[in-house]
Scaffold this motif. Structure first.
Motif, PDB file in Angstrom:
ATOM      1  N   ASP A  86      26.820  42.317  38.890  1.00 45.85           N
ATOM      2  CA  ASP A  86      26.734  43.488  38.027  1.00 45.85           C
ATOM      3  C   ASP A  86      27.907  43.471  37.071  1.00 45.85           C
ATOM      4  N   LEU A  87      27.683  43.940  35.864  1.00 47.58           N
ATOM      5  CA  LEU A  87      28.761  44.051  34.891  1.00 47.58           C
ATOM      6  C   LEU A  87      29.124  45.521  34.730  1.00 47.58           C
ATOM      7  N   ASP A  88      30.262  45.757  34.109  1.00 46.36           N
ATOM      8  CA  ASP A  88      30.758  47.122  33.975  1.00 46.36           C
ATOM      9  C   ASP A  88      30.413  47.728  32.628  1.00 46.36           C
ATOM     10  N   SER A 133      34.763  53.845  33.662  1.00 46.72           N
ATOM     11  CA  SER A 133      34.574  52.392  33.544  1.00 46.72           C
ATOM     12  C   SER A 133      34.066  51.934  34.898  1.00 46.72           C
ATOM     13  N   ILE A 134      32.780  51.554  34.955  1.00 51.19           N
ATOM     14  CA  ILE A 134      32.123  51.413  36.254  1.00 51.19           C
ATOM     15  C   ILE A 134      30.885  50.529  36.119  1.00 51.19           C
ATOM     16  N   SER A 135      30.299  50.180  37.238  1.00 53.86           N
ATOM     17  CA  SER A 135      29.091  49.356  37.269  1.00 53.86           C
ATOM     18  C   SER A 135      27.999  49.905  36.361  1.00 53.86           C
ATOM     19  N   GLU A 191      21.455  60.138  31.045  1.00 54.30           N
ATOM     20  CA  GLU A 191      21.301  61.295  30.154  1.00 54.30           C
ATOM     21  C   GLU A 191      22.612  62.028  29.897  1.00 54.30           C
ATOM     22  N   PHE A 192      23.608  61.795  30.737  1.00 52.54           N
ATOM     23  CA  PHE A 192      24.892  62.489  30.589  1.00 52.54           C
ATOM     24  C   PHE A 192      25.942  61.642  29.863  1.00 52.54           C
ATOM     25  N   LEU A 193      25.568  60.431  29.454  1.00 48.50           N
ATOM     26  CA  LEU A 193      26.558  59.477  28.964  1.00 48.50           C
ATOM     27  C   LEU A 193      26.357  59.077  27.506  1.00 48.50           C
ATOM     28  N   THR A 194      27.470  58.738  26.862  1.00 50.65           N
ATOM     29  CA  THR A 194      27.475  58.013  25.590  1.00 50.65           C
ATOM     30  C   THR A 194      28.101  56.657  25.868  1.00 50.65           C
ATOM     31  N   PRO A 195      27.301  55.588  25.888  1.00 50.11           N
ATOM     32  CA  PRO A 195      27.873  54.271  26.193  1.00 50.11           C
ATOM     33  C   PRO A 195      28.777  53.789  25.055  1.00 50.11           C
ATOM     34  N   LEU A 196      29.966  53.309  25.395  1.00 50.69           N
ATOM     35  CA  LEU A 196      30.928  52.853  24.396  1.00 50.69           C
ATOM     36  C   LEU A 196      31.053  51.340  24.345  1.00 50.69           C
ATOM     37  N   ALA A 197      30.881  50.666  25.483  1.00 49.89           N
ATOM     38  CA  ALA A 197      30.991  49.209  25.515  1.00 49.89           C
ATOM     39  C   ALA A 197      30.508  48.686  26.863  1.00 49.89           C
ATOM     40  N   VAL A 198      29.978  47.467  26.863  1.00 49.87           N
ATOM     41  CA  VAL A 198      29.673  46.768  28.108  1.00 49.87           C
ATOM     42  C   VAL A 198      30.674  45.627  28.248  1.00 49.87           C
ATOM     43  N   VAL A 199      31.172  45.441  29.458  1.00 55.87           N
ATOM     44  CA  VAL A 199      32.154  44.393  29.699  1.00 55.87           C
ATOM     45  C   VAL A 199      31.400  43.086  29.919  1.00 55.87           C
ATOM     46  N   SER A 200      31.083  42.449  28.821  1.00 58.52           N
ATOM     47  CA  SER A 200      30.253  41.249  28.824  1.00 58.52           C
ATOM     48  C   SER A 200      30.488  40.479  27.534  1.00 58.52           C
ATOM     49  N   ASP A 201      30.087  39.220  27.554  1.00 60.77           N
ATOM     50  CA  ASP A 201      30.146  38.411  26.331  1.00 60.77           C
ATOM     51  C   ASP A 201      28.900  38.596  25.479  1.00 60.77           C
ATOM     52  N   GLU A 255      41.899  42.079  21.752  1.00 58.84           N
ATOM     53  CA  GLU A 255      40.888  41.421  22.577  1.00 58.84           C
ATOM     54  C   GLU A 255      41.359  41.441  24.019  1.00 58.84           C
ATOM     55  N   VAL A 256      40.412  41.605  24.925  1.00 61.02           N
ATOM     56  CA  VAL A 256      40.730  41.609  26.355  1.00 61.02           C
ATOM     57  C   VAL A 256      39.869  40.562  27.059  1.00 61.02           C
ATOM     58  N   PRO A 257      40.326  40.056  28.208  1.00 62.40           N
ATOM     59  CA  PRO A 257      39.484  39.135  28.975  1.00 62.40           C
ATOM     60  C   PRO A 257      38.261  39.865  29.513  1.00 62.40           C
ATOM     61  N   VAL A 258      37.129  39.179  29.535  1.00 62.44           N
ATOM     62  CA  VAL A 258      35.903  39.770  30.063  1.00 62.44           C
ATOM     63  C   VAL A 258      35.901  39.584  31.575  1.00 62.44           C
ATOM     64  N   LEU A 259      36.101  40.667  32.294  1.00 64.74           N
ATOM     65  CA  LEU A 259      36.188  40.608  33.744  1.00 64.74           C
ATOM     66  C   LEU A 259      34.800  40.646  34.367  1.00 64.74           C
ATOM     67  N   GLN A 260      34.584  39.748  35.314  1.00 64.18           N
ATOM     68  CA  GLN A 260      33.352  39.796  36.081  1.00 64.18           C
ATOM     69  C   GLN A 260      33.350  41.073  36.916  1.00 64.18           C
ATOM     70  N   GLY A 261      32.235  41.778  36.920  1.00 63.45           N
ATOM     71  CA  GLY A 261      32.139  42.999  37.713  1.00 63.45           C
ATOM     72  C   GLY A 261      31.921  42.682  39.182  1.00 63.45           C
ATOM     73  N   SER A 262      30.985  43.334  39.805  1.00 63.23           N
ATOM     74  CA  SER A 262      30.763  43.158  41.239  1.00 63.23           C
ATOM     75  C   SER A 262      30.009  41.871  41.542  1.00 63.23           C
TER      76      SER A 262
END
Length: 336
Positions: A134-136, A215-217, A226-236, A257-264
Motif C-alpha cells: 500500500d502507498l500513502d 499522511s496515511i495508507s 467524502e471528508f478529504l481533499t487529496p493533496l498528494a500520493v507518495v508514489s512515483d 524533492e523528497v524520497p518516495v517511501l514505500q508504504g506498508s
C-alpha cells in the motif's frame, strides 16, 4: 489493488555463507523428512490485533493455506509494542516451520529495531512473501481550506503550532511528514503532530476535523473519501483511485524533492534459522503460499475484501525489506 506500485529498485541481499551454513546444519541435525512435513497444525501469529489489515489478510488465506498443506492452520494475535511483542514470540519458538509470522513488516518491524530498542535485526527473519502493498496519501480535511501541498506547508511555516496533523506512530506516513518539514526548512515544532496507534484513529481525526490533514495508507482511506481533499500520493506514478499529484509533482512549485517511501508491506515470514535448518520445509511452505495465492477463488475472495494478493517470493521480499530498512535508517533521527 496496489500491486502495480511495487518498488522497482532495491539492494539485492543474500545471506552470507548460506550454502556453507546449510550444509553444516544438515550435518549437525536430523530433521524430519520433507515428506513428513507438515504432520501437525501450523500456527500463524499475527503481529496486530483482530480486525486490522494484517489480521484480515491472514484470516482470509488461512483456510486455503490449510487445504494446500493438508493440516489445520491456527491464527492467533499477539499485538503490542509496534509488533515487538510478536517478533520476540516468533523468535522464542522452535525453528521448525510450524510457527509462521504474519504481519505488516514495513515499516513496523523496521521501527522496532531503529527506535524501539529491539534486540533482534531484520536478518533474524526470512520473509517468504509480501502479498499486500500500500502507498500513502497526504490528504486534508475538506473543510480545512487547504487545496494543495505547498499552501499547507506555507501555513505550517507561517503559523507555528496552529496546523494539526494525524499519523500512525512510526509509520511511513509519520516519517514523510517529518521529511517534508525537514526538506522545506520548517521547524518540526511548528506542526502540531498527533500520533495514534492505529490507522482508524488517525483517519477518524481528520474525517472529524480534529486535525487539518493526515499522511496515511491510501487504500484504507477510501472509506472516508467524502471528508478529504487529496493533496498528494507518495508514489512515483499517479493512481486512478485518488485525483492527486505524486508527492514530488506536488512539491515542484517549492523546488524541493523528497524520497518516495514505500508504504506498508504485509505478508508472511519465519525465523532465519528455520530456513537454515530446514530448507526443504521452507520450500514446502513457500510453495504452499504461492499455490494458495494462485487459486482463483482466493484471488476473488481477496479482491472482494480489498486485500492484496500478489506473489513476489522470498528473494524479492527479503530484498525489499532490506531496502526499506536502509531508507528508514537514514532518516531514523526524524522519528525520535
Amino acid at each position: 489493488m496496489f500491486d502495480r506500485f511495487l518498488p522497482q529498485s532495491g539492494k539485492k541481499t543474500l545471506m552470507a555463507g548460506a550454502a556453507a551454513a546449510m550444509l553444516a546444519s544438515l550435518a549437525m541435525t536430523t530433521p524430519v523428512a520433507a515428506g513428513d512435513y507438515p504432520d501437525r497444525p501450523l500456527d500463524l501469529v499475527v503481529g496486530f490485533g483482530t480486525g486490522g489489515s494484517a489480521d484480515r489478510m491472514t484470516r482470509a488465506v488461512s483456510t486455503y493455506l490449510a487445504e494446500e498443506l493438508g493440516v489445520p492452520v491456527r491464527v492467533t494475535n499477539r499485538p503490542g509494542a509496534g509488533t515487538q511483542v510478536s517478533a520476540n514470540y516468533i523468535l522464542s519458538r522452535p525453528d521448525d516451520g510450524y510457527t509462521v509470522y504474519a504481519s505488516t513488516f514495513a515499516p513496523y518491524l523496521t521501527n522496532t529495531i531503529l527506535t524501539g530498542g529491539a534486540q533482534y535485526g531484520i536478518e533474524d527473519f526470512s520473509f517468504i512473501n509480501f502479498q499486500w502493498f500500500d502507498l500513502d496519501l497526504i490528504a486534508a480535511n475538506k473543510d480545512s481550506g487547504f487545496e494543495d501541498l505547498p499552501s499547507l506547508l506555507e501555513a505550517i511555516r507561517d503559523n507555528p503550532g496552529e496546523v494539526r496533523a494525524s499519523v500512525v506512530q512510526g509509520s511511513a506516513g509519520h516519517l514523510m511528514v517529518r521529511l517534508l518539514l525537514d526538506e522545506a526548512g520548517i521547524p518540526q515544532e511548528n506542526l502540531n503532530l498527533v500520533t495514534y496507534n492505529s490507522g482508524g484513529e488517525a483517519r477518524s481525526a481528520v474525517a472529524g476535523g480534529q486535525v487539518h490533514f493526515t499522511s496515511i495508507s491510501a487504500q484504507g482511506s477510501e472509506g472516508i473519501r467524502e471528508f478529504l481533499t487529496p493533496l498528494a500520493v507518495v508514489s512515483d506514478e499517479r493512481i486512478e483511485q485518488w485525483d492527486a499529484p505524486t508527492i514530488n509533482e506536488a512539491l515542484d512549485p517549492m523546488d524541493i524533492e523528497v524520497p518516495v517511501l514505500q508504504g506498508s508491506m504485509r505478508g508472511f515470514a519465519v525465523t532465519a534459522e528455520t530456513e537454515r535448518q530446514y530448507p526443504e520445509r521452507y520450500e514446502i511452505l513457500s510453495e504452499a503460499i504461492q499455490n494458495t495465492l494462485a487459486r482463483k477463488e482466493v484471488q476473488d475472495h481477496l479482491e472482494g475484501n480489498d486485500i492484496g494478493g500478489v506473489w513476489i517470493g522470498p528473494e524479492r521480499s527479503n530484498e525489499l525489506m532490506r531496502s526499506n530498512f536502509e531508507v528508514f535508517e537514514a532518516y531514523a533521527d526524524l522519528l525520535n
